[in-house]
Design a protein around this motif. Structure first.
Motif, mmCIF file in Angstrom:
data_model
loop_
_atom_site.group_PDB
_atom_site.id
_atom_site.type_symbol
_atom_site.label_atom_id
_atom_site.label_comp_id
_atom_site.label_asym_id
_atom_site.label_seq_id
_atom_site.Cartn_x
_atom_site.Cartn_y
_atom_site.Cartn_z
ATOM 1 N N ALA A 183 0.837 -1.204 0.000
ATOM 2 C CA ALA A 183 0.000 0.000 0.000
ATOM 3 C C ALA A 183 0.873 1.255 0.000
ATOM 4 N N SER A 184 0.242 2.388 -0.329
ATOM 5 C CA SER A 184 0.972 3.659 -0.309
ATOM 6 C C SER A 184 0.015 4.788 0.060
ATOM 7 N N MET A 185 0.573 5.836 0.618
ATOM 8 C CA MET A 185 -0.225 6.997 1.024
ATOM 9 C C MET A 185 0.704 8.180 1.259
ATOM 10 N N THR A 186 0.178 9.387 1.041
ATOM 11 C CA THR A 186 0.835 10.620 1.468
ATOM 12 C C THR A 186 -0.026 11.228 2.560
ATOM 13 N N LEU A 187 0.516 11.317 3.759
ATOM 14 C CA LEU A 187 -0.175 11.914 4.898
ATOM 15 C C LEU A 187 0.435 13.283 5.156
ATOM 16 N N ILE A 188 -0.409 14.320 5.100
ATOM 17 C CA ILE A 188 0.056 15.686 5.347
ATOM 18 C C ILE A 188 -0.575 16.172 6.649
ATOM 19 N N GLU A 189 0.256 16.408 7.630
ATOM 20 C CA GLU A 189 -0.210 16.896 8.930
ATOM 21 C C GLU A 189 0.031 18.398 9.021
ATOM 22 N N ILE A 190 -0.984 19.116 9.476
ATOM 23 C CA ILE A 190 -0.878 20.561 9.658
ATOM 24 C C ILE A 190 -1.364 20.897 11.060
ATOM 25 N N ALA A 191 -0.540 21.586 11.828
ATOM 26 C CA ALA A 191 -0.907 22.005 13.183
ATOM 27 C C ALA A 191 -0.840 23.520 13.261
ATOM 28 N N MET A 192 -1.996 24.141 13.573
ATOM 29 C CA MET A 192 -2.087 25.592 13.674
ATOM 30 C C MET A 192 -2.983 25.933 14.851
ATOM 31 N N GLY A 193 -3.007 27.210 15.225
ATOM 32 C CA GLY A 193 -3.913 27.568 16.304
ATOM 33 C C GLY A 193 -3.769 28.998 16.760
#
Length: 423
Positions: A183-193
């Motif tokens: 399997a394959s995936m691109t996970l993009i995490e964004i942390a803001m606040g």
């Protein structure tokens, strides 16, 4: 008569977290036995202190001086924060103050996603104090499964600190991601606040044989926030964990990554950039365990520091006796653009095999005056010349990012950060 020793700020804050657990434990979801064990461990050990080698360069005292409470509820209006998100298309899972918001999310149909119950699995990891704190208090998280042979495309995992509370809040999301063989995936995490909060996420990642995960992270938290994240990545034979983390925000931040290469020809790339100004403190700590033959790891970490900022890099490569033909590399480079900025660099190699190729290095310096003179002599303004050289310095770290929208988002965020420093 002997004076009674007063508890330290870290001890007081640890007791506060334990009191929160006691008040919440009857309604926390998930495995109660795991939480009970975590609470007992946290009561013994508390928060990490500066006498611990892994925390020698990063003090949690600023965090300990603030009293955190649990968020009142995920009902905040996050329109302004959502408007500031990078323009990256694709399904998304949005967490506000650590809790899943279905109304703001677009759940993908081609992977299995569960929320509402933290996925502790076998990764309770009660030897890591911040992971213990997370295990004790996690209220929500995403569990993501990608079936065998599926290309799952891009998924965004967004965490927002709403800033809508009258008091500082703490949240501890617990995420898990499993990629089945091939399997394959691109996970993009964004942390803001916005506002003052503690974001203490823990993510466990399993990459099975011949699977590939591209994990891109943009940490651009509130200037008053604390970001303390831990990632565990287990990589099987011929699997690849390819990650890049960009740190821009937060008063105090630490990204810790533990990569375990347990299958033959497994690979991990742990690249990062830390751009810090003012009184920011950021720490990028990695441990790569090579536990199978012919495994490979690459780490390139860039730091650009201005004002009184302090950056930390701790990178450890562990090569087991069985891990012959290991290829490990790490490099940490820092640009200090202020006489008051500081970088602490601690690369480590621990090798028990005899047929390996491992190396590490570190460089620290200012912008090259000859290059600045060259640009200035051709009519480039001072600020623009400095900007060009900083971008050139960061390009090596950004070059491996093939996801066009994510790279564009990072370049935009870097430009905005540089403009703030140049005011």
């Amino acid at each position: 008569m002997n004076a009674v020793a007063q508890p330290s700020a870290l001890q007081v804050r640890a007791q506060d977290f334990l009191a929160r657990y006691e008040g919440l434990k009857d309604r926390l979801p998930g495995d109660a036995a795991v939480r009970t064990a975590a609470a007992a461990a946290f009561a013994r050990t508390g928060l990490p202190g500066p006498r611990e080698e892994a925390w020698r360069y990063t003090s949690l005292r600023p965090l300990a001086e603030i009293g955190f409470r649990e968020p009142l509820g995920p009902l905040a209006d996050c329109a302004a924060l959502l408007a500031g998100l990078p323009a990256i298309e694709g399904p998304r899972l949005v967490f506000v103050d650590g809790r899943f918001r279905a109304d703001l999310s677009a759940v993908p149909s081609h992977v299995t996603v569960r929320t509402g119950t933290p996925a502790f699995g076998t990764l309770a990891r009660l030897d890591e104090k911040l992971v213990t704190l997370n295990t004790m208090l996690a209220e929500d998280g995403a569990t993501i499964d990608v079936a065998e042979g599926i290309d799952a495309g891009t998924l965004l995992l967004i965490s927002l600190g709403s800033g809508s509370h009258s008091h500082p809040v703490a949240f501890h999301p617990r995420h898990a991601l499993h990629l089945s063989p091939g399997a394959s995936m691109t996970l993009i995490e964004i942390a803001m606040g916005a506002g003052t909060y503690l974001h203490n996420p823990v993510t466990s990642i399993t990459v099975d044989a011949a699977a590939t995960l591209t994990h891109l992270r943009i940490q651009n938290e509130s200037p008053d926030a604390f970001h303390l994240s831990t990632v565990y990545a287990d990589v099987g034979a011929r699997g690849t964990y390819d990650s890049f983390a960009l740190t821009l925000g937060g008063r105090l931040a630490r990204m810790e990554v533990h990569a375990h290469l347990h299958g033959e020809k497994a690979a991990a790339h742990l690249n990062a950039a830390q751009l810090l100004g003012g009184n920011q403190h950021a720490d990028f700590t990695t441990v790569v365990a090579h536990d199978a033959p012919a495994t490979a790891s690459r780490q390139t970490v860039k730091n650009v520091l201005t004002g009184h900022a302090r950056g930390v890099f701790q990178g450890k490569i562990e090569v087991a006796r069985v891990a012959q033909k290991t290829d490990g590399y790490q490099m940490n480079q820092a640009l200090l653009l202020s006489p008051d900025a500081e970088i602490d660099s601690k690369p480590q190699l621990e090798i028990y095999a005899d047929d390996v190729k491992c190396s590490h290095g570190a460089t620290v310096g200012d912008l090259d005056p000859d290059q600045l003179f060259y640009l200035r002599s051709r009519g480039v303004a001072q600020a623009e010349a400095r900007s060009i050289l900083v971008r050139a310095f960061l390009s090596e770290a950004l070059d491996p990012i093939v996801h066009e929208e994510a790279r564009a988002a990072m370049e935009t965020a870097i430009t905005a950060w540089w403009e703030r420093q140049s005011v």
